[in-house]
Design an enzyme around this catalytic site. Sequence first.
Site, PDB file in Angstrom:
ATOM      1  N   GLU A   1       6.174  -2.106  -2.035  1.00 27.52           N
ATOM      2  CA  GLU A   1       5.029  -1.590  -1.288  1.00 27.52           C
ATOM      3  C   GLU A   1       5.551  -1.091   0.047  1.00 27.52           C
ATOM      4  OE1 GLU A   1       1.650  -4.248  -0.976  1.00 27.52           O
ATOM      5  OE2 GLU A   1       1.229  -3.579   1.080  1.00 27.52           O
TER       6      GLU A   1
ATOM      7  N   GLU B   1      -0.814  -0.437   9.278  1.00 24.54           N
ATOM      8  CA  GLU B   1      -1.864  -1.425   9.066  1.00 24.54           C
ATOM      9  C   GLU B   1      -2.366  -1.883  10.435  1.00 24.54           C
ATOM     10  OE1 GLU B   1      -1.696  -4.173   5.337  1.00 24.54           O
ATOM     11  OE2 GLU B   1       0.329  -4.097   6.192  1.00 24.54           O
TER      12      GLU B   1
END
Length: 290
Positions: free
Chosen positions: A157, A162
């Site tokens: 990933e 974020e």
Amino acid sequence: MDRIVGFGRAGLLGTWLALAGVAVPAAAAEAGAAPRWSFGQTPVWQDEFDYEGAPDPGKWGYDLGGDGWGNNELQYYTDKPANAFVGDGLLTIVAHRQRVSRRNDYTSARLVSRGKGDFLYGRIEFRARLPVGRGTWGALWMLPTDNRYGGWPRSGEIDIMEHVGHDPGRVHVTVHTQAYNHKVGTQRGQATRVEGASQGFHRYRVDWTPERIEGFIDDAPAFAFANEGTGPDVWPFDQRFHLLMNLAVGGDWGGAKGVDEAAFPAWMEVDYVRVYPLVESGQASPATAR
């Protein structure tokens, strides 16, 4: 002569091509030198959001549902215009306080380019304004299209950006692999304080080559992760990945300090998404090289 490496893109009928692997020039291999990598100056895939209505279905699909998404999240992802729409040159993803089921008190959207934009290496850049509100969890990221090495985290990933609302202005760039992930306390990532992350637009990108993944915020280095050469448990990043854009609510991380119900509706705005090809060159690198 420069050549584009390992890139997959759509044809008129949705056919996707990917060059699976990179050959090191013989001269470089004999000399023990790594090849020079640069990035093309023209995007090979992009969405400028210069239209009105729903996100372009030729570029974006949706992940739907509300099972917690592996993180005990509270939102139900829909494909409704109330949760994702394009206008005034922006994509807006909106999370509403809206009860859908016993476990879902919020709705939102999770857009994916899977099957419409799948990439092996390249420079991936978003320009975005981040959400506000305790309990929000906005993300611009990548997942493997084919899961060559198995389910998460074995196939990797890449988190380009974020941001959790209980820690406003702190932006995280992260990778997850079998060897390095938060479930076993070995996650590789870096956080950067971004002034005005929710008041203005900033650029979030990764430069992905066979040797490294590097993260940048407004062109300033923010993260680096090297291929150790020890196999897919550490480096599963030799396969196609696709893009995701989503706004989650709550969850193990996003909801670590609770959810402020008064903060909703909350939204994340994206000005553009651009993917530039990785170029292998035996000559001087162009201006975009890193």
